[in-house]
Design a protein around this motif. Structure first.
Motif, PDB file in Angstrom:
ATOM      1  N   LYS A  17      21.469 -23.068 -11.258  1.00  0.00           N
ATOM      2  CA  LYS A  17      21.089 -22.730 -12.516  1.00  0.00           C
ATOM      3  C   LYS A  17      21.523 -23.959 -13.523  1.00  0.00           C
ATOM      4  O   LYS A  17      20.808 -23.963 -14.604  1.00  0.00           O
ATOM      5  CB  LYS A  17      21.509 -21.610 -12.935  1.00  0.00           C
ATOM      6  N   TYR A  18      22.511 -24.563 -13.460  1.00  0.00           N
ATOM      7  CA  TYR A  18      23.174 -25.574 -14.257  1.00  0.00           C
ATOM      8  C   TYR A  18      22.113 -26.700 -14.011  1.00  0.00           C
ATOM      9  O   TYR A  18      21.559 -27.359 -15.160  1.00  0.00           O
ATOM     10  CB  TYR A  18      24.585 -26.007 -13.956  1.00  0.00           C
ATOM     11  N   GLN A  19      21.740 -27.028 -13.034  1.00  0.00           N
ATOM     12  CA  GLN A  19      20.662 -28.258 -13.057  1.00  0.00           C
ATOM     13  C   GLN A  19      19.213 -27.880 -13.696  1.00  0.00           C
ATOM     14  O   GLN A  19      18.744 -28.762 -14.422  1.00  0.00           O
ATOM     15  CB  GLN A  19      20.276 -28.251 -11.294  1.00  0.00           C
ATOM     16  N   ILE A  20      18.891 -26.525 -13.567  1.00  0.00           N
ATOM     17  CA  ILE A  20      17.578 -26.161 -14.252  1.00  0.00           C
ATOM     18  C   ILE A  20      17.819 -26.151 -15.872  1.00  0.00           C
ATOM     19  O   ILE A  20      16.848 -26.759 -16.305  1.00  0.00           O
ATOM     20  CB  ILE A  20      17.186 -24.667 -13.563  1.00  0.00           C
ATOM     21  N   TYR A  21      18.778 -25.572 -16.093  1.00  0.00           N
ATOM     22  CA  TYR A  21      18.987 -25.385 -17.699  1.00  0.00           C
ATOM     23  C   TYR A  21      19.515 -26.835 -18.268  1.00  0.00           C
ATOM     24  O   TYR A  21      19.027 -26.763 -19.518  1.00  0.00           O
ATOM     25  CB  TYR A  21      19.823 -24.415 -17.986  1.00  0.00           C
ATOM     26  N   ASN A  22      20.043 -27.476 -17.588  1.00  0.00           N
ATOM     27  CA  ASN A  22      20.541 -28.780 -18.291  1.00  0.00           C
ATOM     28  C   ASN A  22      19.440 -29.957 -18.135  1.00  0.00           C
ATOM     29  O   ASN A  22      19.196 -30.497 -19.225  1.00  0.00           O
ATOM     30  CB  ASN A  22      21.488 -29.333 -17.014  1.00  0.00           C
ATOM     31  N   SER A  23      18.484 -29.659 -17.346  1.00  0.00           N
ATOM     32  CA  SER A  23      16.998 -30.424 -17.497  1.00  0.00           C
ATOM     33  C   SER A  23      16.309 -30.056 -18.485  1.00  0.00           C
ATOM     34  O   SER A  23      15.460 -30.912 -19.222  1.00  0.00           O
ATOM     35  CB  SER A  23      16.291 -30.353 -15.993  1.00  0.00           C
ATOM     36  N   ILE A  24      16.182 -28.804 -18.775  1.00  0.00           N
ATOM     37  CA  ILE A  24      15.685 -28.301 -20.197  1.00  0.00           C
ATOM     38  C   ILE A  24      16.315 -28.959 -21.305  1.00  0.00           C
ATOM     39  O   ILE A  24      15.569 -29.419 -22.038  1.00  0.00           O
ATOM     40  CB  ILE A  24      15.621 -26.905 -20.226  1.00  0.00           C
ATOM     41  N   PHE A  25      17.639 -28.559 -21.417  1.00  0.00           N
ATOM     42  CA  PHE A  25      18.606 -29.362 -22.384  1.00  0.00           C
ATOM     43  C   PHE A  25      18.261 -30.661 -22.724  1.00  0.00           C
ATOM     44  O   PHE A  25      18.024 -31.020 -23.788  1.00  0.00           O
ATOM     45  CB  PHE A  25      19.795 -28.920 -22.034  1.00  0.00           C
ATOM     46  N   THR A  26      18.338 -31.563 -21.586  1.00  0.00           N
ATOM     47  CA  THR A  26      18.245 -33.006 -21.976  1.00  0.00           C
ATOM     48  C   THR A  26      16.698 -33.385 -22.471  1.00  0.00           C
ATOM     49  O   THR A  26      16.757 -34.520 -22.850  1.00  0.00           O
ATOM     50  CB  THR A  26      18.457 -33.777 -20.602  1.00  0.00           C
ATOM     51  N   ARG A  90      28.133 -30.477 -25.225  1.00  0.00           N
ATOM     52  CA  ARG A  90      27.332 -29.275 -25.379  1.00  0.00           C
ATOM     53  C   ARG A  90      26.869 -29.108 -23.512  1.00  0.00           C
ATOM     54  O   ARG A  90      26.682 -27.931 -23.499  1.00  0.00           O
ATOM     55  CB  ARG A  90      25.934 -29.540 -26.004  1.00  0.00           C
ATOM     56  N   GLN A  91      26.840 -30.065 -22.756  1.00  0.00           N
ATOM     57  CA  GLN A  91      26.758 -29.760 -21.554  1.00  0.00           C
ATOM     58  C   GLN A  91      27.900 -28.877 -20.749  1.00  0.00           C
ATOM     59  O   GLN A  91      27.583 -28.017 -20.014  1.00  0.00           O
ATOM     60  CB  GLN A  91      26.579 -31.170 -20.611  1.00  0.00           C
ATOM     61  N   VAL A  92      28.956 -29.207 -21.504  1.00  0.00           N
ATOM     62  CA  VAL A  92      30.325 -28.375 -21.131  1.00  0.00           C
ATOM     63  C   VAL A  92      29.965 -27.102 -21.621  1.00  0.00           C
ATOM     64  O   VAL A  92      30.163 -26.140 -20.732  1.00  0.00           O
ATOM     65  CB  VAL A  92      31.413 -28.974 -21.399  1.00  0.00           C
ATOM     66  N   VAL A  93      29.693 -26.910 -22.723  1.00  0.00           N
ATOM     67  CA  VAL A  93      29.225 -25.645 -23.148  1.00  0.00           C
ATOM     68  C   VAL A  93      28.099 -24.630 -22.361  1.00  0.00           C
ATOM     69  O   VAL A  93      28.462 -23.496 -21.901  1.00  0.00           O
ATOM     70  CB  VAL A  93      28.927 -25.461 -24.522  1.00  0.00           C
ATOM     71  N   LEU A  94      27.193 -25.533 -21.970  1.00  0.00           N
ATOM     72  CA  LEU A  94      26.119 -24.772 -21.226  1.00  0.00           C
ATOM     73  C   LEU A  94      26.844 -24.449 -19.843  1.00  0.00           C
ATOM     74  O   LEU A  94      26.751 -23.461 -19.347  1.00  0.00           O
ATOM     75  CB  LEU A  94      25.113 -25.841 -20.811  1.00  0.00           C
ATOM     76  N   PHE A  95      27.717 -25.474 -19.213  1.00  0.00           N
ATOM     77  CA  PHE A  95      28.118 -24.979 -17.877  1.00  0.00           C
ATOM     78  C   PHE A  95      29.243 -24.001 -18.142  1.00  0.00           C
ATOM     79  O   PHE A  95      29.250 -22.711 -17.278  1.00  0.00           O
ATOM     80  CB  PHE A  95      28.734 -26.135 -17.127  1.00  0.00           C
ATOM     81  N   ASP A  96      29.959 -23.658 -19.393  1.00  0.00           N
ATOM     82  CA  ASP A  96      30.946 -22.495 -19.484  1.00  0.00           C
ATOM     83  C   ASP A  96      29.975 -21.253 -19.457  1.00  0.00           C
ATOM     84  O   ASP A  96      30.335 -20.440 -18.771  1.00  0.00           O
ATOM     85  CB  ASP A  96      31.357 -22.692 -20.812  1.00  0.00           C
ATOM     86  N   ALA A  97      28.875 -21.218 -20.116  1.00  0.00           N
ATOM     87  CA  ALA A  97      28.202 -20.052 -20.350  1.00  0.00           C
ATOM     88  C   ALA A  97      27.364 -19.602 -19.113  1.00  0.00           C
ATOM     89  O   ALA A  97      27.360 -18.398 -18.766  1.00  0.00           O
ATOM     90  CB  ALA A  97      26.930 -20.174 -21.304  1.00  0.00           C
ATOM     91  N   LEU A 178      18.379 -20.983 -27.831  1.00  0.00           N
ATOM     92  CA  LEU A 178      19.726 -21.157 -27.913  1.00  0.00           C
ATOM     93  C   LEU A 178      20.366 -22.581 -27.603  1.00  0.00           C
ATOM     94  O   LEU A 178      21.202 -23.082 -28.249  1.00  0.00           O
ATOM     95  CB  LEU A 178      20.429 -20.119 -27.021  1.00  0.00           C
ATOM     96  N   LEU A 179      19.679 -23.315 -26.877  1.00  0.00           N
ATOM     97  CA  LEU A 179      20.033 -24.631 -26.185  1.00  0.00           C
ATOM     98  C   LEU A 179      19.841 -25.694 -27.472  1.00  0.00           C
ATOM     99  O   LEU A 179      20.754 -26.644 -27.819  1.00  0.00           O
ATOM    100  CB  LEU A 179      19.520 -25.029 -25.026  1.00  0.00           C
ATOM    101  N   ALA A 180      18.792 -25.523 -28.222  1.00  0.00           N
ATOM    102  CA  ALA A 180      18.444 -26.173 -29.312  1.00  0.00           C
ATOM    103  C   ALA A 180      19.342 -25.835 -30.513  1.00  0.00           C
ATOM    104  O   ALA A 180      19.648 -26.697 -31.198  1.00  0.00           O
ATOM    105  CB  ALA A 180      17.113 -25.771 -29.778  1.00  0.00           C
TER     106      ALA A 180
END
Length: 859
Positions: A17-26, A90-97, A178-180
């Motif tokens: 999930k991190y890989q998926i959401y991080n690709s959206i985030f970046t 913010r990537q750290v926060v995403l991973f935390d969540a 939320l990522l935005a």
């Protein structure tokens, strides 16, 4: 899903999930520089490849700009590096969540170490009655502290919570929004938080997490172990330090202490008010609705500070609820009664105080304040103290202080230190009047060295006009290796004092003693601190039992193993019968709060693990060290201690921390209200240096010295003598020893010497860096040999995978930080570079946050 191995569940629910959401985030367009999110993965690859080839951080950053930017200006370079820092935070926060959202799926909420697991074990072993009897007295007290190891602003905590829920529902559109939002929300605080700000941040956890998870555990015990019958024991107590911890924090005033206590009171009453409004929708019956309406009205009045008259209390509220329950039970077939029972249990647990606000101050401050009080009172002819008090021996002073009683007027005192100290004690009275006795009934003396330190505090409290008996526990905190050795004699003197013994009788013959893992490690190194505390606990248990006192140990534990953290539940489960264990009390701080207690699921799970560790130690196992084990532990600790002390005495020890680490930047981060050292001296004094920036600076260097230094040398002695098998046998036989070394392995796992390998060539610090690196290699080799492993933490694959992912996320951040530190060193060689220096210093400081927050899985 739950049938899959834990690591598979982690990989599916977290890493994928991190890989998926991080690709959206970046790919989100929220910054002023184009393609930051596209360039960051490229920097990551350059870092990985560069360190593998033995490049230093400066070469890596320069290579990146050369390869992926066309003749950038210095301004463009620094702008991009700052953008990278923001992204990684913010990537750290995403991973935390994502990790928070996956917690129930990854961890077996009904498995080993949970209450259901303990209950089933007890039932299978015919020990249910024993378990029931044990839980009549046993308690866990979790004390939230605001020590500055991680603090997300409230706005970021809210986003993490919303992300957690959106990820659980796979709501892609909301996640994207939320990522935005995360990208546009500032992390950095322009001003230092006040202690009140810190308290507000932690009250968030009380309201949103503990208010729900603690009663859930209590209800389970009541319904499944006590078969629905009421319990007299709250089982889980909450403690609170922001606003009451005065040690080394000049910003904690009496006004702030009172304001924090009021905030706690209002917060819990606000939660009760919401619950009562919900209950009114259920209980629409005659007799019951009137009671609930009356409660609602009174709660509303008391949520507002202006309603200063105290004519409502936990006792009154419980009486009203009990009357409502009786009507529902006898006249309405107990309809919805479980919902009312849940609320009654909340009121029993949280009272009108929510969490007990502890007051803490350093014994040296007390001594100065007390000496001045004696002087001031004697100068106006007051006879409270004997005229010859200052000439008495320490023994006679202890005796004289046991007789002190009265009601001192702070306005008669001439020095601020005395006024502040006495006013903080009067605050206890005021808080107890508004919040109930549990609102504030503990006074902790840090750096406690003697019985006189305790009796000075005892006497000052007795000068604050408490009627009848003193409703306050006086708690000495023993921290250094020497203080731990002397602790038994200190307590023997106190127990033998008639007035103090009488005070303990009125406090149910219980004495709480706090032990400082954090400063103990800083003072004596990893093995000696832990062994010193273990032996002190045994000695203090013995002397307390001799005087028929039940000693309660309160552990000052930090996040990482170097500050007493690590696998906390395993540690408590391993202590054995020679250490009193009727209660587990520990501080929870910084990133440990968000990692272990940040969500309802993780909070419930980790509180249950703590409860179960006490149950396991007392009912199911009795892991006791034999004479041979003690001999080995004593020798290992002594050798480790000598190695660590020699290391601390190295002439380059403090200069290395000052010049090569981030130590001096901790004070500038605005992450906590406390200064980073206890004195105002311009030069670095080791004794005044706080454990948090000390341990944190080693962590930022990815060297983690306090978590392992000396361990390898101590083990090597046995290898050299051909006696390593003795250590292997000890490791396999003792849960205590194994847990200790597994926590040290976690410190090693989080080390990465490739980051600072360039320092080995430094003309001033090269030899010193090599001492650290050699000890790391020795410790790692021998811990792997001892455990029979090929990799560190291979028996904790999920913890290992989480650490590896977090370390991977912050690799570019660490590289940027080291690059900036190197630039600072170069710029400082000449004058006139103030502007550039300021930029790079800001870069170091900003990079601290992401690195700190990424370390949250350290306990």
């Amino acid at each position: 899903m739950s049938d899959l191995p834990k690591l598979s569940r982690f990989n599916d629910n977290v890493l994928s999930k991190y890989q998926i959401y991080n690709s959206i985030f970046t790919t989100l367009p929220f910054d002023t520089i184009d393609n930051t999110g596209v360039l960051l993965p490229l920097l990551h690859k350059v870092c990985e490849k560069g360190f593998a080839l033995g490049k230093n951080p400066t070469e890596i950053i320069e290579h990146f700009f050369k390869k992926y930017q066309e003749n950038p200006t210095e301004q463009e370079k620094t702008d991009l590096l700052f953008k990278f820092i923001q992204y990684i935070e913010r990537q750290v926060v995403l991973f935390d969540a994502i990790e928070d959202a996956a917690f129930p799926a990854v961890n077996n909420m009904d498995g080993v170490g949970t209450l259901r697991g303990s209950k089933e074990s007890a039932t299978l072993n015919n020990k249910k009655e024993e378990l029931k009897a044990y839980l009549e007295d046993f308690k866990v007290r979790v004390v939230l502290t605001a020590h500055p190891t991680q603090f997300y602003p409230g706005s970021v905590l809210g986003i993490i919570t919303d992300l957690d829920e959106a990820i659980q529902r796979d709501d892609l559109l909301l996640i994207k929004k939320l990522l935005a939002q995360l990208g546009k929300t500032p992390f950095y605080k322009k001003t230092k938080p006040t202690p009140f700000d810190e308290a507000v941040s932690l009250v968030w956890y009380l309201e949103h997490v503990f208010y729900h998870s603690v009663p859930k555990i209590y209800n389970y015990i009541q319904n499944n172990i006590y078969d629905g019958n009421p319990m007299d024991n709250e089982i889980i107590d909450l403690g609170f330090w922001p606003g009451g911890d005065r040690d080394g924090n000049p910003f904690v005033t009496t006004e702030i202490t009172l304001n924090v206590a009021e905030r706690l009171r209002q917060s819990v009453l606000r939660n009760y008010y919401r619950d009562v409004r919900r209950l009114k929708r259920r209980f629409t019956f005659d007799g019951v609705q009137e009671i609930l309406a009356r409660i609602e009205k009174r709660l509303y009045k008391h949520v507002v500070r202006s309603y200063s008259k105290v004519n409502f209390s936990q006792k009154i509220l419980l009486e009203e609820l009990s009357a409502a329950r009786e009507i529902i039970s006898t006249k309405h077939q107990s309809l919805f009664i479980e919902e009312l029972d849940d609320f009654i249990n909340k009121v029993r647990i949280f009272g009108f105080h929510f969490a007990t606000l502890d007051i803490r101050q350093d014994s040296r401050v007390h001594h100065a304040a007390f000496t001045q009080i004696v002087k001031d009172l004697q100068s106006i002819g007051d006879t409270t103290f004997p005229k010859n008090y200052n000439n008495l021996s320490e023994e006679d002073k202890v005796e004289a202080l046991s007789l002190i009683k009265g009601s001192i007027d702070p306005s008669k005192l001439t020095e601020k230190i005395s006024v502040d100290t006495i006013e903080s004690m009067y605050a206890l009275k005021e808080i107890q009047k508004r919040n109930g006795e549990r609102g504030a009934n503990r006074y902790i003396i840090s750096n406690n060295q003697t019985a006189l330190n305790v009796m000075q505090t005892f006497a000052m409290l007795n000068l604050c006009g408490f009627e009848n008996e003193l409703p306050v526990d006086v708690i000495p905190l023993f921290e250094t290796v020497e203080d731990l050795i002397n602790a038994e004699d200190v307590m023997r003197t106190l127990y033998a004092n008639r007035a103090y013994r009488y005070h303990l009788e009125k406090r149910k013959n219980k004495q709480t003693i706090m032990l400082g893992f954090s400063d103990g490690t800083k003072d004596g190194g990893y093995l000696m601190a832990n062994w010193g505390i273990f032996k002190a606990k045994e000695a203090l248990t013995k002397v307390s039992r001799e005087f028929d006192i039940e000693v309660i140990f309160f552990d000052g534990r930090g996040g990482p193993p170097a500050r007493g953290g690590g696998k906390t539940h395993a540690f408590y489960a391993s202590l054995g019968p020679t250490i009193e264990d009727k209660e587990i009390q520990l501080t929870i701080q910084g990133q440990t709060i968000s990692s272990n207690f940040g969500t309802k699921a993780s909070s419930q799970y980790n509180l249950e693990q703590l409860l179960s560790s006490g149950i396991k130690n007392d009912i199911f196992t009795k892991d006791q060290l034999n004479d041979k084990h003690r001999e080995l532990m004593e020798d290992l600790a002594a050798n480790s201690y000598q190695t660590y002390v020699d290391f601390k005495k190295h002439p380059k020890f403090l200069p290395y921390l000052e010049k090569m680490s981030t130590l001096k930047y901790y004070a500038k981060t605005n992450i906590g209200s406390r200064p980073s050292k206890r004195s105002n001296s311009a030069t670095l004094d080791f004794s005044a240096l706080r454990a948090i920036p000390f341990v944190g600076s080693w962590s930022q260097l990815k060297q983690n010295v306090p978590g392992f230094f000396g361990v390898g040398t101590a083990l090597k002695k046995y290898e050299d003598e051909g006696k390593f098998d003795e250590i292997v046998d000890f490791y396999n036989a003792s849960d205590f020893f194994r847990t200790l070394l597994e926590n040290s392995m976690m410190s090693l796992t989080k080390s990465f010497f490739g980051l600072t390998a360039y320092m080995s060539e430094d003309p001033e610090f090269g030899a010193f860096w090599n001492i650290i690196h050699d000890e790391y290699k020795t410790t790692k080799r021998l811990l792997l040999k001892l455990a029979g492993h090929t990799e560190l933490m291979e028996n904790f694959p999920v913890g290992k995978a989480s650490i590896e992912m977090r370390e991977q996320i912050v690799l570019p951040l660490l590289t940027i930080q080291q690059f900036a530190l190197k630039q600072i060193q170069e710029l400082q060689k000449n004058e006139g570079n103030e502007k550039e220096l300021e930029i790079y210093e800001k870069m170091v400081m900003r990079s601290l946050f992401g690195n700190i927050n990424a370390s949250r899985n350290s306990a």
